[in-house]
Design a protein around this motif. Structure first.
Motif, short mmCIF file in Angstrom:
data_model
loop_
_atom_site.label_atom_id
_atom_site.label_comp_id
_atom_site.label_asym_id
_atom_site.label_seq_id
_atom_site.Cartn_x
_atom_site.Cartn_y
_atom_site.Cartn_z
N LEU A 1 7.08 6.99 5.30
CA LEU A 1 6.62 7.54 4.20
C LEU A 1 7.88 8.34 3.42
O LEU A 1 7.65 8.46 2.38
CB LEU A 1 5.53 8.31 4.30
N GLU B 1 2.56 0.12 8.00
CA GLU B 1 1.33 -0.56 7.15
C GLU B 1 0.68 0.42 6.54
O GLU B 1 0.44 1.53 6.69
CB GLU B 1 0.37 -0.95 8.28
N PHE B 2 0.31 0.16 5.26
CA PHE B 2 -0.62 0.66 4.22
C PHE B 2 -1.92 0.33 4.59
O PHE B 2 -2.10 -0.89 4.73
CB PHE B 2 -0.21 0.87 2.79
N THR C 1 -1.51 5.40 6.03
CA THR C 1 -0.46 4.40 6.85
C THR C 1 -0.87 4.32 8.36
O THR C 1 -1.44 5.02 9.22
CB THR C 1 1.02 5.15 6.77
N TYR D 1 -7.63 4.29 -0.86
CA TYR D 1 -6.45 4.32 0.06
C TYR D 1 -6.59 5.36 1.42
O TYR D 1 -7.06 6.43 1.04
CB TYR D 1 -5.42 4.79 -0.81
N THR E 1 -5.14 -4.09 5.64
CA THR E 1 -3.83 -3.40 5.93
C THR E 1 -2.70 -4.19 5.32
O THR E 1 -2.73 -5.50 5.45
CB THR E 1 -3.57 -3.12 7.60
#
Length: 232
Positions: free
Chosen positions: A199, A145-146, A136, A133, A189
């Motif tokens: 967030l 978007e992550f 963002t 991970y 993404t």
């Protein structure tokens, strides 16, 4: 390749490689990029335009500015390129690379690795696949978007897909997908739903990934649910 051009807009770099295509056949052709990697990261790229029989064309190989910028690249030092050649009229395949061609633009090239990603969190690994991970970013439509990074340390190309992406236990509509050349990684993404704008709206987030062999489509890796944000 004849030269490399870099276009800049705010914090985004849009690279393109200027190339000349010479068609010595008696058939009008069209080139398409099957897979490509820049500096060890698989990225979307494309070539546009046909080349008539017996003619030449000056055109560009355009590299994804989003992925190039996510990696923090400033220059193209190494390129892996796998192409497909079509008949421009019938679209029948004339020739397809079975392995990528590697082109070096620098004598001091070091392949990209996840260790270059500041604050990246290792989520899982197995069967030559490593999942991280990254954080963002903001999409073109200002969506949240992550960003994930998936490494393929195997000797074969693969396809990675996300599944069961949830935020605060609510399922999200978007999903991530990327092909990944052997020995490279790729950024994936995924947009949050419209009600998640920052967030600050996220107390928990989880996702699953599945990776398949690019040619056979056999599953080579499946994750359990991976919790990457937990503020409970």
């Amino acid at each position: 390749a004849t030269s490399i051009t870099y276009s800049y807009y705010e914090d985004t770099v849009s690279p393109s490689i200027n190339i000349t295509i010479e068609n010595n056949s008696s058939t009008d052709i069209r080139l398409s990029v099957d897979k490509s990697a820049v500096n060890g990261v698989t990225m979307y790229s494309y070539i546009s335009g046909d080349v008539a029989a017996g003619k030449k064309s000056n055109t560009q190989l355009n590299i994804s500015s989003d992925e190039f910028s996510l990696a923090g690249f400033k220059t193209i030092d190494n390129l892996k390129l796998q192409m497909i050649l079509y008949d421009a009229d019938s679209y029948d395949t004339i020739y397809a690379d079975t392995e990528p061609t590697e082109i070096s633009f620098s004598d001091s090239y070091t392949p990209f690795s996840a260790s270059s990603l500041k604050d990246a969190v290792a989520l899982d690994s197995g069967n030559g696949v490593n999942v991280y991970y990254v954080g963002t970013t903001t999409g073109w439509d200002d969506s949240l978007e992550f960003v994930f990074y998936i490494e393929n340390t195997s000797d074969a190309a693969c396809v990675a897909e996300s599944d069961d992406f949830s935020i605060n236990d609510f399922m999200q509509d978007d999903y991530g997908y990327s092909s990944i050349l052997a020995g490279t990684g790729a950024f994936v993404t995924i947009d949050a739903n419209d009600d998640i704008t920052s967030l600050d709206d996220v107390t928990s987030a989880a996702i699953k990934f599945e990776v398949r062999d690019y040619d056979s489509y056999q599953v080579i890796y499946t994750s359990d649910e991976l919790t990457f944000i937990s503020n409970n």
